[in-house]
Scaffold this motif. Sequence first.
Motif: not given
Length: 119
Positions: A102-110
Motif C-alpha cells: 500500500a505504501a508502494e502504491t501511494l508512492d507510485a500514485w504520487d
Amino acid sequence: MSSFDHQHLTRDINNALRPFRQSQSGTMQAFAQLAQASMAEGAISAKHKELIALAIGVTQRCSGCIGFHTKALQKLGATRQELEEMLGIAVYMGGGPALMYAAETLDAWDKLTATPLQA
C-alpha cells in the motif's frame, strides 16, 4: 519505500514482453481480449474494476500490477481518496505485507501524478 519508479517499471515490462508477444502471439492476444472483456464497463464501472484489480495486485505483492493499474486509475479519473479507501480494504484482507505494498502504491500514485502519463 520503493526503490524504483513505476513509470520505468511498466515501460521495462512492456519492452521485456515484446519478443514474448511475438513468439506467443495467440496467448498474448487471448490475454489482451480477456483483459479488455473483464475491464469493460458493465454493472461495475471500469474505474471500480481497476480498483479491484489494484487491490488484488497489492495483496499479491505485484509491483508491475501496481504500476499498470495505478496509471489506469489515474486515466479513469480516480481520486486519491478512492485509492486510499481501497488500500484500507487491501490491508485489512492482506495484513502487514499488503500494508508495505500500500505504501508502494501511494508512492507510485504520487510519482505518476507528478509526471506525464505514458503508455
